[in-house]
Write an enzyme that holds these catalytic residues in place. Structure first.
Site, mmCIF file in Angstrom:
data_model
loop_
_atom_site.group_PDB
_atom_site.id
_atom_site.type_symbol
_atom_site.label_atom_id
_atom_site.label_comp_id
_atom_site.label_asym_id
_atom_site.label_seq_id
_atom_site.Cartn_x
_atom_site.Cartn_y
_atom_site.Cartn_z
ATOM 1 N N ASP A 1 -3.341 -18.027 2.572
ATOM 2 C CA ASP A 1 -4.508 -18.593 1.873
ATOM 3 C C ASP A 1 -5.166 -19.673 2.739
ATOM 4 O O ASP A 1 -6.393 -19.731 2.873
ATOM 5 C CB ASP A 1 -4.141 -19.102 0.468
ATOM 6 C CG ASP A 1 -2.797 -19.809 0.394
ATOM 7 O OD1 ASP A 1 -2.119 -19.942 1.432
ATOM 8 O OD2 ASP A 1 -2.420 -20.254 -0.707
ATOM 9 N N TYR B 1 0.825 -1.216 0.000
ATOM 10 C CA TYR B 1 0.000 0.000 0.000
ATOM 11 C C TYR B 1 0.858 1.264 0.000
ATOM 12 O O TYR B 1 0.388 2.330 -0.362
ATOM 13 C CB TYR B 1 -0.955 0.024 1.209
ATOM 14 C CG TYR B 1 -2.053 -1.020 1.145
ATOM 15 C CD1 TYR B 1 -2.048 -2.022 0.192
ATOM 16 C CD2 TYR B 1 -3.108 -0.998 2.038
ATOM 17 C CE1 TYR B 1 -3.043 -2.980 0.132
ATOM 18 C CE2 TYR B 1 -4.125 -1.955 1.987
ATOM 19 C CZ TYR B 1 -4.069 -2.945 1.027
ATOM 20 O OH TYR B 1 -5.066 -3.892 0.982
ATOM 21 N N ASP C 1 -11.394 -8.081 7.390
ATOM 22 C CA ASP C 1 -12.782 -8.000 6.896
ATOM 23 C C ASP C 1 -13.437 -9.375 6.940
ATOM 24 O O ASP C 1 -14.637 -9.507 7.196
ATOM 25 C CB ASP C 1 -12.842 -7.450 5.458
ATOM 26 C CG ASP C 1 -13.131 -5.940 5.424
ATOM 27 O OD1 ASP C 1 -12.741 -5.246 6.381
ATOM 28 O OD2 ASP C 1 -13.731 -5.461 4.439
ATOM 29 N N ASP D 1 -5.569 -6.399 5.914
ATOM 30 C CA ASP D 1 -6.750 -5.701 5.398
ATOM 31 C C ASP D 1 -7.824 -6.728 5.032
ATOM 32 O O ASP D 1 -8.990 -6.628 5.435
ATOM 33 C CB ASP D 1 -6.339 -4.871 4.169
ATOM 34 C CG ASP D 1 -7.468 -4.008 3.632
ATOM 35 O OD1 ASP D 1 -8.438 -3.763 4.370
ATOM 36 O OD2 ASP D 1 -7.374 -3.589 2.460
ATOM 37 N N LYS E 1 3.271 -15.572 3.354
ATOM 38 C CA LYS E 1 3.181 -16.178 2.020
ATOM 39 C C LYS E 1 4.608 -16.391 1.527
ATOM 40 O O LYS E 1 5.014 -15.909 0.464
ATOM 41 C CB LYS E 1 2.369 -15.233 1.099
ATOM 42 C CG LYS E 1 2.065 -15.774 -0.288
ATOM 43 C CD LYS E 1 0.976 -16.827 -0.321
ATOM 44 C CE LYS E 1 0.873 -17.421 -1.722
ATOM 45 N NZ LYS E 1 -0.048 -18.572 -1.807
HETATM 46 C C1 IPM Z 1 -9.109 -0.389 5.935
HETATM 47 C C2 IPM Z 1 -9.440 0.161 4.566
HETATM 48 C C3 IPM Z 1 -8.278 0.961 4.035
HETATM 49 C C4 IPM Z 1 -7.093 0.012 3.865
HETATM 50 C C5 IPM Z 1 -8.532 1.720 2.719
HETATM 51 C C6 IPM Z 1 -9.746 2.579 2.803
HETATM 52 C C7 IPM Z 1 -7.340 2.530 2.320
HETATM 53 O O1 IPM Z 1 -9.833 -0.841 3.705
HETATM 54 O O2 IPM Z 1 -8.776 0.401 6.831
HETATM 55 O O3 IPM Z 1 -9.222 -1.602 6.119
HETATM 56 O O4 IPM Z 1 -7.004 -0.658 2.842
HETATM 57 O O5 IPM Z 1 -6.285 -0.059 4.755
HETATM 58 MN MN MN Z 2 -10.145 -2.738 4.683
#
Ligand code: IPM
Ligand code: MN
Ligand code: NAD
Length: 363
Positions: A228, A146, A256, A252, A196
């Site tokens: 994975d 990133y 989620d 990230d 990985k």
């Molecule tokens: C998170 C978000 C951010 C990231 C984006 C919005 C830049 O998805 O905080 O998880 O990828 O870190």
């Molecule tokens: Mn995110």
């Protein structure tokens, strides 16, 4: 009496709706007379770009620098609306990532937590959820893909191409791994190292450094797992995990997924900790699909407030009280619509009512 300055970066989408609940809770705690909070609202995100032409105005950075801690809502526009802002000025690239870099908040704590009493929220089968879920995902937040160089171009064959760089230094890897080991020592002395290394050299270096420092944390059992496979085990057997550490992009994505196994991203608060400063934010995005409807789940925001009270101000009792008040609400059958389950009679409440009830419980 202790007094703290808190920068409030409400942001976009549901950000302002859930930030409002965060303020209610801070005000309720302040009303007990033990602490003062000076709240410093600041522009941030796409809304800031539309208002003053920058997703992270200098004025906002100054307020963050002045504050003792920062509370952030959510930023970002829907896929369609994001085109309204030039690529390099969008709030993710020009707001959030630069804020993280500026504050050097390298350690991102993303708890994936569902107490036994709420395990019905999980989409996983009861026998898989067992007594609930309790995982701490630790995501490296200021390095890797990133933050590496990025180019879009046209090559010698006239082909459009994209190039991104995944870079990590020894310093960056070592400091996040030490945070992970120390966190494991405060919990169950089990650390899942997610990597990985069968493909990425950054993971090879990561694992090498882990091996070098692991003898300093001899009581911690390290389990190495490819990212994975970890994605699968999070669904099939989340109970095996306690503390998980990983690089930025893996964290990230898997965090989620953590929200997924709990039943909603609305249950995902987070803390982003740097050497001098910390900021707190829900793990999820601006939820354009539900913005303005007063139905967002503010747990992620109130949980972030709770993490701020504990990590930045040492207010562990109050922090726990916030989590307890939210759990009690759910146990009484109140929920926001994201947690509605087919065939279950829940008492649906709005974002505002959720905030009001938690604030009332704290008073
Ligand atoms: C998170 C978000 C951010 C990231 C984006 C919005 C830049 O998805 O905080 O998880 O990828 O870190
Ligand atoms: Mn995110
Ligand atoms: P999202 O996290 O905003 O939403 C994904 C799904 O989860 C949606 O259905 C949404 O309604 C639901 N959801 C999220 N939070 C919720 C809550 N508190 N209560 C109830 N439901 C909730 O992800 P997305 O739609 O992919 O992204 C939207 C925007 O957010 C994009 O512009 C993205 O770049 C941005 N984003 C920002 C952050 C951040 O501010 N840290 C994090 C992730 C994404």
């Amino acid at each position: 009496m202790n007094s703290y300055k808190i920068a409030l970066l409400a942001g976009d989408g549901i950000g302002p709706e859930i930030m409002k609940q965060g303020v209610k809770v801070l005000t309720a705690i302040e009303a007990r007379g033990q602490v003062k909070f000076q709240l410093l609202p600041a522009l941030f995100g796409a809304s800031a770009w539309f208002e003053v032409g920058s997703a992270l105005p200098q004025e906002t950075l100054n307020i963050c620098d002045e504050a003792d801690a920062i509370l952030k809502g959510t930023i970002g526009l829907s896929h369609a609306n994001t085109e309204k802002i030039p690529l390099d000025e969008r709030p993710e690239r020009a707001g959030l990532l630069p804020l993280r870099k500026h504050l050097d908040t390298y350690a991102n704590f993303r708890p994936v937590y569902l107490p036994a009493g709420l395990k019905h929220f999980s989409p996983l089968k009861p026998e898989i959820v067992g007594d609930g879920v309790d995982i701490m995902i630790i995501r490296e937040l200021v390095g890797g893909l990133y933050f590496g160089d990025k180019t879009l171009g046209i090559d010698e064959n006239g082909q459009r191409y994209a190039c991104e760089t995944l870079e990590y230094t020894e310093f960056q890897i070592e400091r996040i791994l030490r945070v992970a080991f120390e966190t494991a020592q405060k919990r169950k002395n089990i650390l899942h190292n997610i990597h990985k290394s069968n493909v990425l050299k950054s993971s090879v270096l990561w694992n090498e450094i882990l091996n070098e420092i692991s003898s300093e944390y001899a009581n911690v059992k390290v389990i190495n797992m490819l990212v994975d496979a970890a994605a699968t085990y999070l669904c099939l057997d989340p109970g095996q995990f306690d503390v998980m550490v990983m690089e930025n992009m893996m964290g990230d994505i898997l965090s989620d997924q953590g929200g997924g196994i709990l039943g909603s991203l609305g249950l995902m608060p987070s803390a982003c900790i740097g050497p001098n400063k910390a900021y707190y934010e829900p793990s999820h995005g601006s939820a354009p699909d539900i913005t303005g409807q007063n139905i967002a789940n503010p747990y992620s925001m109130l949980g972030s407030v709770a993490m701020m009270l504990e990590y930045s101000f040492g207010m562990k009792t109050e922090s726990q009280e916030i989590f307890d008040a939210m759990e009690a609400l759910f146990v009484e059958g109140y929920t926001t619509p994201d947690l509605k389950q087919p065939g279950v009679e829940n008492k649906m409440i709005s974002t505002d009512e959720f905030g009001d009830r938690v604030a009332a419980a704290l008073r």
